[in-house]
Motif scaffolding. Structure first.
Motif, PDB file in Angstrom:
ATOM      1  N   LYS A  81       0.810  -1.210   0.000  1.00  0.00           N
ATOM      2  CA  LYS A  81       0.000   0.000   0.000  1.00  0.00           C
ATOM      3  C   LYS A  81       0.845   1.263   0.000  1.00  0.00           C
ATOM      4  O   LYS A  81       1.962   1.286   0.548  1.00  0.00           O
ATOM      5  N   ASN A  82       0.315   2.306  -0.635  1.00  0.00           N
ATOM      6  CA  ASN A  82       0.858   3.652  -0.468  1.00  0.00           C
ATOM      7  C   ASN A  82       0.444   4.138   0.918  1.00  0.00           C
ATOM      8  O   ASN A  82      -0.348   3.508   1.603  1.00  0.00           O
ATOM      9  N   TYR A  83       0.973   5.295   1.312  1.00  0.00           N
ATOM     10  CA  TYR A  83       0.627   5.865   2.625  1.00  0.00           C
ATOM     11  C   TYR A  83       0.879   4.820   3.706  1.00  0.00           C
ATOM     12  O   TYR A  83      -0.019   4.269   4.328  1.00  0.00           O
ATOM     13  N   PHE A  84       2.158   4.575   3.915  1.00  0.00           N
ATOM     14  CA  PHE A  84       2.607   3.520   4.817  1.00  0.00           C
ATOM     15  C   PHE A  84       3.687   4.097   5.722  1.00  0.00           C
ATOM     16  O   PHE A  84       4.521   4.879   5.283  1.00  0.00           O
ATOM     17  N   GLY A  85       3.674   3.687   6.971  1.00  0.00           N
ATOM     18  CA  GLY A  85       4.724   4.111   7.881  1.00  0.00           C
ATOM     19  C   GLY A  85       4.878   3.138   9.021  1.00  0.00           C
ATOM     20  O   GLY A  85       3.890   2.721   9.628  1.00  0.00           O
ATOM     21  N   GLU A  86       6.106   2.740   9.298  1.00  0.00           N
ATOM     22  CA  GLU A  86       6.337   1.806  10.396  1.00  0.00           C
ATOM     23  C   GLU A  86       5.991   2.422  11.745  1.00  0.00           C
ATOM     24  O   GLU A  86       5.794   1.714  12.731  1.00  0.00           O
ATOM     25  N   ASP A  87       5.906   3.751  11.792  1.00  0.00           N
ATOM     26  CA  ASP A  87       5.597   4.426  13.040  1.00  0.00           C
ATOM     27  C   ASP A  87       4.106   4.707  13.193  1.00  0.00           C
ATOM     28  O   ASP A  87       3.674   5.301  14.177  1.00  0.00           O
ATOM     29  N   ILE A  88       3.285   4.291  12.214  1.00  0.00           N
ATOM     30  CA  ILE A  88       1.850   4.517  12.289  1.00  0.00           C
ATOM     31  C   ILE A  88       1.214   3.460  13.185  1.00  0.00           C
ATOM     32  O   ILE A  88       1.466   2.271  13.042  1.00  0.00           O
ATOM     33  N   GLU A  89       0.390   3.890  14.117  1.00  0.00           N
ATOM     34  CA  GLU A  89      -0.274   2.968  15.034  1.00  0.00           C
ATOM     35  C   GLU A  89      -1.769   2.939  14.773  1.00  0.00           C
ATOM     36  O   GLU A  89      -2.368   3.923  14.357  1.00  0.00           O
ATOM     37  N   PHE A  90      -2.372   1.769  15.035  1.00  0.00           N
ATOM     38  CA  PHE A  90      -3.805   1.576  14.828  1.00  0.00           C
ATOM     39  C   PHE A  90      -4.424   1.149  16.145  1.00  0.00           C
ATOM     40  O   PHE A  90      -4.000   0.187  16.769  1.00  0.00           O
ATOM     41  N   THR A  91      -5.446   1.855  16.599  1.00  0.00           N
ATOM     42  CA  THR A  91      -6.102   1.538  17.864  1.00  0.00           C
ATOM     43  C   THR A  91      -7.516   1.057  17.589  1.00  0.00           C
ATOM     44  O   THR A  91      -8.374   1.826  17.162  1.00  0.00           O
ATOM     45  N   ASN A  92      -7.745  -0.216  17.812  1.00  0.00           N
ATOM     46  CA  ASN A  92      -9.092  -0.772  17.662  1.00  0.00           C
ATOM     47  C   ASN A  92      -9.926  -0.535  18.917  1.00  0.00           C
ATOM     48  O   ASN A  92     -11.133  -0.414  18.875  1.00  0.00           O
ATOM     49  N   ASN A  93      -9.271  -0.503  20.041  1.00  0.00           N
ATOM     50  CA  ASN A  93      -9.897  -0.111  21.300  1.00  0.00           C
ATOM     51  C   ASN A  93      -8.787   0.389  22.218  1.00  0.00           C
ATOM     52  O   ASN A  93      -7.620   0.392  21.849  1.00  0.00           O
ATOM     53  N   LEU A  94      -9.155   0.826  23.388  1.00  0.00           N
ATOM     54  CA  LEU A  94      -8.168   1.452  24.275  1.00  0.00           C
ATOM     55  C   LEU A  94      -7.096   0.478  24.742  1.00  0.00           C
ATOM     56  O   LEU A  94      -6.034   0.897  25.211  1.00  0.00           O
ATOM     57  N   LYS A  95      -7.329  -0.820  24.619  1.00  0.00           N
ATOM     58  CA  LYS A  95      -6.388  -1.806  25.125  1.00  0.00           C
ATOM     59  C   LYS A  95      -5.519  -2.421  24.033  1.00  0.00           C
ATOM     60  O   LYS A  95      -4.621  -3.182  24.326  1.00  0.00           O
ATOM     61  N   LYS A  96      -5.786  -2.098  22.787  1.00  0.00           N
ATOM     62  CA  LYS A  96      -5.115  -2.784  21.700  1.00  0.00           C
ATOM     63  C   LYS A  96      -4.488  -1.785  20.729  1.00  0.00           C
ATOM     64  O   LYS A  96      -5.185  -1.029  20.078  1.00  0.00           O
ATOM     65  N   ILE A  97      -3.175  -1.773  20.664  1.00  0.00           N
ATOM     66  CA  ILE A  97      -2.460  -0.902  19.742  1.00  0.00           C
ATOM     67  C   ILE A  97      -1.532  -1.765  18.890  1.00  0.00           C
ATOM     68  O   ILE A  97      -0.736  -2.538  19.407  1.00  0.00           O
TER      69      ILE A  97
END
Length: 299
Positions: free
Chosen positions: A83-99
């Motif tokens: 994918k374009n728009y990619f970064g190893e430092d990008i984080e995804f939070t599905n809920n407050l306990k999961k990053i």
């Protein structure tokens, strides 16, 4: 090996029939992939759809246009995603306990293509750096980059008109359309890339995303790049860009350094590094080689 563009109706269209500028670039990437992986039964999907595909099993997906750095919902149903728009430092939070981060998924980065070079079937070679008549170039939409627009129009333009940069040749314009391309002002897509090929410096402010097509186009053109901080993707690692703050207040300081007469050789070397980076990391062949090296791990 087959490649399809997945349209808005989830229809599979042979990639060569797609008229998207991004897919024109990817067609050349696939030409190189076929040379390295001939006779393989792999099937590639090119799409902007982050939620759904017509089929999933063993598919390799090229996800385009995701300026918000999301994880497609089908990531665990396909073999691989580039994918374009990619970064190893990008984080995804599905809920407050999961990053989670991209490295936790089967997702790999792919640089944005130089789409301006695919508007027409024309070839243009970058002008030798020392002969370039334009010192600084930016043409684009001001609405999507308010901090940049505000600084350039209120602070920088006066320095060009009557201040310390009045000797520089600057082509800077803002419009409401992509690249300030408008038939009413005589600018078409070829105008932009032609100007870039004869410019020494390209200003690369963020739009909706911090990454822009302009970065790759400037590399291919051999321009010195001034940009905001980019994500930690492998292809941006150690790129010798001049980095500014979000408000662009460091721009005069950077230009003073670049246009210092003692730095002519440094600037020429920077120009050569940009062209080499294009060849080594961002060109169709370089991107294809990187994709093949990753795909082989999953075969």
């Amino acid at each position: 090996m087959r490649a399809y563009y997945i349209d808005a109706n989830l229809e599979k269209v042979p990639l060569e029939q797609s008229e998207s500028l991004e897919t024109k670039y990817l067609l050349k990437v696939f030409d190189y992939i076929k040379q390295v992986l001939p006779g393989n039964n792999l099937e590639f999907y090119v799409t902007a759809n982050k939620a759904q595909l017509p089929e999933y099993k063993d598919k390799i997906v090229f996800l385009l246009g995701d300026e918000h750095y999301t994880v497609p919902t089908y990531y665990n149903k396909v073999k691989l995603i580039f994918k374009n728009y990619f970064g190893e430092d990008i984080e995804f939070t599905n809920n407050l306990k999961k990053i989670r981060k991209y490295k936790d998924f089967n997702i790999y980065g792919m640089p944005l293509p130089p789409v301006a070079y695919y508007n027409e079937d024309f070839k243009i070679s970058p002008m030798p750096f020392e002969e370039r008549p334009i010192d600084i170039l930016f043409r684009g939409n001001g609405n999507s980059r308010p901090e940049f627009y505000s600084y350039i129009t209120e602070k920088f333009v006066p320095l060009v008109k009557e201040g310390r940069f009045k000797k520089l040749k600057c082509n800077i314009s803002f419009g409401t359309k992509f690249r300030d391309i408008d038939s009413s002002n005589g600018r078409d897509p070829t105008t932009f890339v032609t100007e870039m090929a004869i410019s020494k410096i390209c200003l690369c402010p963020r739009g909706t995303s911090v990454e822009t097509f302009r970065h790759t186009e400037a590399l291919r053109s051999g321009c010195i790049i001034i940009s905001e901080k980019l994500p930690e993707a492998e292809y941006y690692k150690d790129c010798p860009f001049y980095i500014v703050d979000k408000q662009w207040t460091r721009l005069p300081q950077i230009l003073d350094e670049i246009f210092n007469p003692d730095n002519e050789e440094k600037n020429l070397n920077m120009h050569k590094k940009m062209l080499q980076l294009w060849e080594d990391r961002f060109s169709e062949k370089a991107v294809a080689n990187n994709i093949v090296s990753i795909v082989k791990k999953y075969l």
